[in-house]
Write an enzyme that holds these catalytic residues in place. Sequence first.
Site, mmCIF file in Angstrom:
data_model
loop_
_atom_site.group_PDB
_atom_site.id
_atom_site.type_symbol
_atom_site.label_atom_id
_atom_site.label_comp_id
_atom_site.label_asym_id
_atom_site.label_seq_id
_atom_site.Cartn_x
_atom_site.Cartn_y
_atom_site.Cartn_z
ATOM 1 N N SER A 121 0.825 -1.205 0.000
ATOM 2 C CA SER A 121 0.000 0.000 0.000
ATOM 3 C C SER A 121 0.866 1.265 0.000
ATOM 4 O O SER A 121 1.761 1.396 -0.830
ATOM 5 C CB SER A 121 -0.968 -0.041 1.191
ATOM 6 O OG SER A 121 -2.017 0.889 1.012
ATOM 7 N N ASP A 133 -9.909 -5.920 -4.292
ATOM 8 C CA ASP A 133 -9.460 -4.839 -3.420
ATOM 9 C C ASP A 133 -10.457 -3.685 -3.466
ATOM 10 O O ASP A 133 -10.759 -3.160 -4.525
ATOM 11 C CB ASP A 133 -8.078 -4.368 -3.897
ATOM 12 C CG ASP A 133 -7.349 -3.504 -2.896
ATOM 13 O OD1 ASP A 133 -8.025 -2.776 -2.141
ATOM 14 O OD2 ASP A 133 -6.110 -3.534 -2.884
ATOM 15 N N HIS A 159 -7.310 -5.909 0.118
ATOM 16 C CA HIS A 159 -6.144 -5.023 0.155
ATOM 17 C C HIS A 159 -5.008 -5.606 0.998
ATOM 18 O O HIS A 159 -3.915 -5.027 1.010
ATOM 19 C CB HIS A 159 -6.562 -3.658 0.703
ATOM 20 C CG HIS A 159 -5.574 -2.567 0.450
ATOM 21 N ND1 HIS A 159 -5.156 -2.203 -0.823
ATOM 22 C CD2 HIS A 159 -4.891 -1.748 1.302
ATOM 23 C CE1 HIS A 159 -4.281 -1.217 -0.738
ATOM 24 N NE2 HIS A 159 -4.089 -0.919 0.529
#
Length: 350
Positions: free
Chosen positions: A174, A301, A329
Amino acid sequence: MGNRFICMKKKDVIVRTSGGDGSRSKRLNRSQRKSIGDEEMLHRRALSLAIHQAQLSQRFDGSMSRRVGSTSSRRRSLSDPFSNNKQVSDFLESLTVKKFILVHGEGFGAWCWYKTIASLEESGLSPVTVDLAGSGFNMTDTNSIYTLEEYSKPLIELLQNLPLEEKVILVGHSTGGACVSYALEKFPEKISKAIFICATMVSDGQRPFDVFADELGSAERFMKESQFLIYGNGEDKPATGFMFEKQHMKSLYFNQSPNKDIALSMISMRPVPLGPMMEKLSLSGERYGRGRRFYVQTLDDLALSPDVQEKLVRENSPEGVFKIKGSDHCPFFSKPQSLHKIFLEIAQIS
């Protein structure tokens, strides 16, 4: 997707039960029972550490594809090099780089990699995790972190202290991808490969926040309207961080993750410093551009949509692209075995 071919086993793309990374029969053999027992033990250990952290920091509230230069779209299976000891030995001997440094994303800490650490160690590799500033067990006050340099300091110190000739495979999840990019610019000679997992793989002059603009709106709008901002230095001063509410986090990050990992995250996640997310990166072709970058897309996601991830891949041209179907995610929770196979695949690429 261009010049990529599918390297996905059929069993990696079927719908899974929430309790694991694949369907299991009711009758388990001894090795399967041991594996499940080991995972439960690791989870209990991670949960214990997370509870300890929460007690110490009361001020905080709470389908793979790979491009290899061929236009072929033929399917092939990921090899499992660990069916016997000789294959393990041959696999490890073939690798020039065995150390992985795992960098978490926003709100997370080194604790989120507990399944990945176990699987890499079982494969004979050397995983190292790091808590970015103000994350995990790093007790830096989030409200005092204004730059990507400050946020990445624990990672940079780790890379600086590596033996002179040692190289690593650097992994970022991320917004941790921005820290990986920053590290690539500073230490291209120390990083053999960089793996971005549904991450902010940005171009020169972009901000990490820009990647999330399609989901969160423009940075200016977010700063003006967001209900998730934190004003740690007073409401009359600029916002210092942000953190989603727990129910919002559950729907965004963990729509495919096991309940026990969601529980672990709910007591462990910490506010995200805002300054580093709004800072434009300066990336040069001579340094950052030398890096070998690989991207892992997560196809279920809700925090960073597959379309946005595909756009990042098109605009930043990594050397290889992998996809995991059925992952939210957080593939280190929802699809740990598939993520592990990708790591092994990338480690073997010469």
